[in-house]
Design a protein around this motif. Structure first.
Motif, PDB file in Angstrom:
ATOM      1  N   LEU A 134       0.828  -1.208   0.000  1.00  0.00           N
ATOM      2  CA  LEU A 134       0.000   0.000   0.000  1.00  0.00           C
ATOM      3  C   LEU A 134       0.864   1.260   0.000  1.00  0.00           C
ATOM      4  O   LEU A 134       0.566   2.242  -0.679  1.00  0.00           O
ATOM      5  N   ILE A 135       1.974   1.229   0.765  1.00  0.00           N
ATOM      6  CA  ILE A 135       2.903   2.360   0.774  1.00  0.00           C
ATOM      7  C   ILE A 135       3.532   2.521  -0.606  1.00  0.00           C
ATOM      8  O   ILE A 135       3.687   3.633  -1.118  1.00  0.00           O
ATOM      9  N   SER A 136       3.881   1.392  -1.227  1.00  0.00           N
ATOM     10  CA  SER A 136       4.438   1.430  -2.583  1.00  0.00           C
ATOM     11  C   SER A 136       3.461   2.086  -3.549  1.00  0.00           C
ATOM     12  O   SER A 136       3.849   2.905  -4.394  1.00  0.00           O
ATOM     13  N   ASP A 137       2.179   1.743  -3.422  1.00  0.00           N
ATOM     14  CA  ASP A 137       1.147   2.360  -4.271  1.00  0.00           C
ATOM     15  C   ASP A 137       1.123   3.872  -4.071  1.00  0.00           C
ATOM     16  O   ASP A 137       1.018   4.639  -5.027  1.00  0.00           O
ATOM     17  N   TYR A 143       4.001  10.336  -5.741  1.00  0.00           N
ATOM     18  CA  TYR A 143       5.333  10.896  -5.979  1.00  0.00           C
ATOM     19  C   TYR A 143       5.939  10.446  -7.314  1.00  0.00           C
ATOM     20  O   TYR A 143       7.109  10.688  -7.577  1.00  0.00           O
ATOM     21  N   ASN A 144       5.113   9.754  -8.112  1.00  0.00           N
ATOM     22  CA  ASN A 144       5.517   9.355  -9.471  1.00  0.00           C
ATOM     23  C   ASN A 144       6.787   8.498  -9.510  1.00  0.00           C
ATOM     24  O   ASN A 144       7.617   8.648 -10.410  1.00  0.00           O
ATOM     25  N   LEU A 145       6.948   7.618  -8.532  1.00  0.00           N
ATOM     26  CA  LEU A 145       8.086   6.700  -8.541  1.00  0.00           C
ATOM     27  C   LEU A 145       7.722   5.442  -9.317  1.00  0.00           C
ATOM     28  O   LEU A 145       6.556   5.056  -9.391  1.00  0.00           O
ATOM     29  N   SER A 146       8.722   4.804  -9.886  1.00  0.00           N
ATOM     30  CA  SER A 146       8.496   3.508 -10.524  1.00  0.00           C
ATOM     31  C   SER A 146       8.403   2.448  -9.431  1.00  0.00           C
ATOM     32  O   SER A 146       8.691   2.732  -8.258  1.00  0.00           O
ATOM     33  N   ALA A 147       8.021   1.222  -9.802  1.00  0.00           N
ATOM     34  CA  ALA A 147       7.928   0.137  -8.819  1.00  0.00           C
ATOM     35  C   ALA A 147       9.283  -0.106  -8.158  1.00  0.00           C
ATOM     36  O   ALA A 147       9.377  -0.307  -6.945  1.00  0.00           O
ATOM     37  N   THR A 180       1.748   8.738   6.402  1.00  0.00           N
ATOM     38  CA  THR A 180       2.887   9.303   7.131  1.00  0.00           C
ATOM     39  C   THR A 180       4.168   8.579   6.761  1.00  0.00           C
ATOM     40  O   THR A 180       5.201   9.200   6.495  1.00  0.00           O
ATOM     41  N   TRP A 181       4.085   7.215   6.730  1.00  0.00           N
ATOM     42  CA  TRP A 181       5.271   6.434   6.348  1.00  0.00           C
ATOM     43  C   TRP A 181       5.719   6.796   4.940  1.00  0.00           C
ATOM     44  O   TRP A 181       6.908   6.965   4.668  1.00  0.00           O
ATOM     45  N   ALA A 182       4.761   6.884   4.013  1.00  0.00           N
ATOM     46  CA  ALA A 182       5.101   7.181   2.617  1.00  0.00           C
ATOM     47  C   ALA A 182       5.819   8.530   2.521  1.00  0.00           C
ATOM     48  O   ALA A 182       6.833   8.662   1.821  1.00  0.00           O
ATOM     49  N   TYR A 189      14.333   9.447   1.179  1.00  0.00           N
ATOM     50  CA  TYR A 189      14.895   8.934  -0.079  1.00  0.00           C
ATOM     51  C   TYR A 189      15.412  10.073  -0.956  1.00  0.00           C
ATOM     52  O   TYR A 189      16.525  10.011  -1.475  1.00  0.00           O
ATOM     53  N   LYS A 190      14.618  11.142  -1.109  1.00  0.00           N
ATOM     54  CA  LYS A 190      15.028  12.274  -1.939  1.00  0.00           C
ATOM     55  C   LYS A 190      16.193  13.014  -1.292  1.00  0.00           C
ATOM     56  O   LYS A 190      17.092  13.504  -1.984  1.00  0.00           O
ATOM     57  N   GLY A 191      16.190  13.078   0.039  1.00  0.00           N
ATOM     58  CA  GLY A 191      17.298  13.721   0.739  1.00  0.00           C
ATOM     59  C   GLY A 191      18.596  12.988   0.498  1.00  0.00           C
ATOM     60  O   GLY A 191      19.633  13.589   0.202  1.00  0.00           O
ATOM     61  N   LYS A 192      18.539  11.644   0.573  1.00  0.00           N
ATOM     62  CA  LYS A 192      19.737  10.847   0.327  1.00  0.00           C
ATOM     63  C   LYS A 192      20.177  10.984  -1.117  1.00  0.00           C
ATOM     64  O   LYS A 192      21.367  11.051  -1.417  1.00  0.00           O
TER      65      LYS A 192
END
Length: 201
Positions: A134-137, A143-147, A180-182, A189-192
């Motif tokens: 669900l977080i992946s979805d 955020y338009n990320l790929s799988a 919240t987790w997402a 992730y973007k910060g890294k």
């Protein structure tokens, strides 16, 4: 599972599951639907509701998923190697139809997360894995990320397998809102990613 009443009942169970916090395990026909299976059913119906597939295609996918569950259960009970091979061939054919719709994503996410940690592979808790899907979805839709990027994003936040090691860790994770987790995972992730880019220059 081809009759309309059974399909309607299955969709009702899936919708009820998505709106609850409880473990689900229902039996319809020869198939035993657990949390992840009901999530896949829900996603098939979402494809239909968003008009990406028609009703006939939705019912075909629901039936394929039903056959997949039945075959997986038969595979567990197979007594000979020949019987296992025959079942695996049938499963592979069904997966060819399901994968393009992203309906077998639970396997790829679990594999990606497990393979990017230096720990022995352990079966992931069903509720935790469902939450990660669900977080992946959310990461893909918001955020338009790929799988693959979504799985990397989830894994970069911390050791997911550590969470899987105890019921207390899992309970804490599941009691925090998935939105919240997402958001936390994406920002981390973007910060890294930005830091890596700066360091490379």
């Amino acid at each position: 599972m081809n009759n309309k009443e059974s399909l309607t009942e299955l969709l009702a169970y899936a919708n009820k599951y998505m709106n609850s916090q409880y473990e689900c395990n229902i039996v319809l026909g020869e198939a035993s639907y657990k949390n992840i299976d009901l999530l896949i059913v829900y996603r098939i119906n979402e494809l239909y509701q968003s008009k990406r597939i028609n009703e006939e295609e939705r019912n075909r996918l629901l039936n394929l998923h039903y056959k997949k569950i039945v075959l997986e259960q038969k595979l567990d009970d197979a007594k000979t190697e020949k019987e296992q091979e025959e079942i695996e061939k049938k499963l592979a054919k069904i997966l060819e139809d399901l994968i393009p719709y992203g309906l077998n994503e639970e396997i790829s996410i679990e594999t990606l997360i497990s393979n990017t940690n230096n720990y022995p592979r352990k079966l992931m808790d069903t509720n935790l894995l469902t939450a990660l899907i669900l977080i992946s979805d959310k990461l893909r839709n918001e955020y338009n990320l790929s799988a693959l990027e979504a799985a990397e994003c989830i894994n970069s936040y911390g050791d997911i397998l550590y969470i899987n090691e105890s019921a207390e860790n899992i309970e804490y994770f599941l009691h925090t809102d998935l939105n919240t987790w997402a958001k936390l995972m994406y920002e981390n992730y973007k910060g890294k990613s930005r830091n890596l880019t700066k360091n490379d220059k």
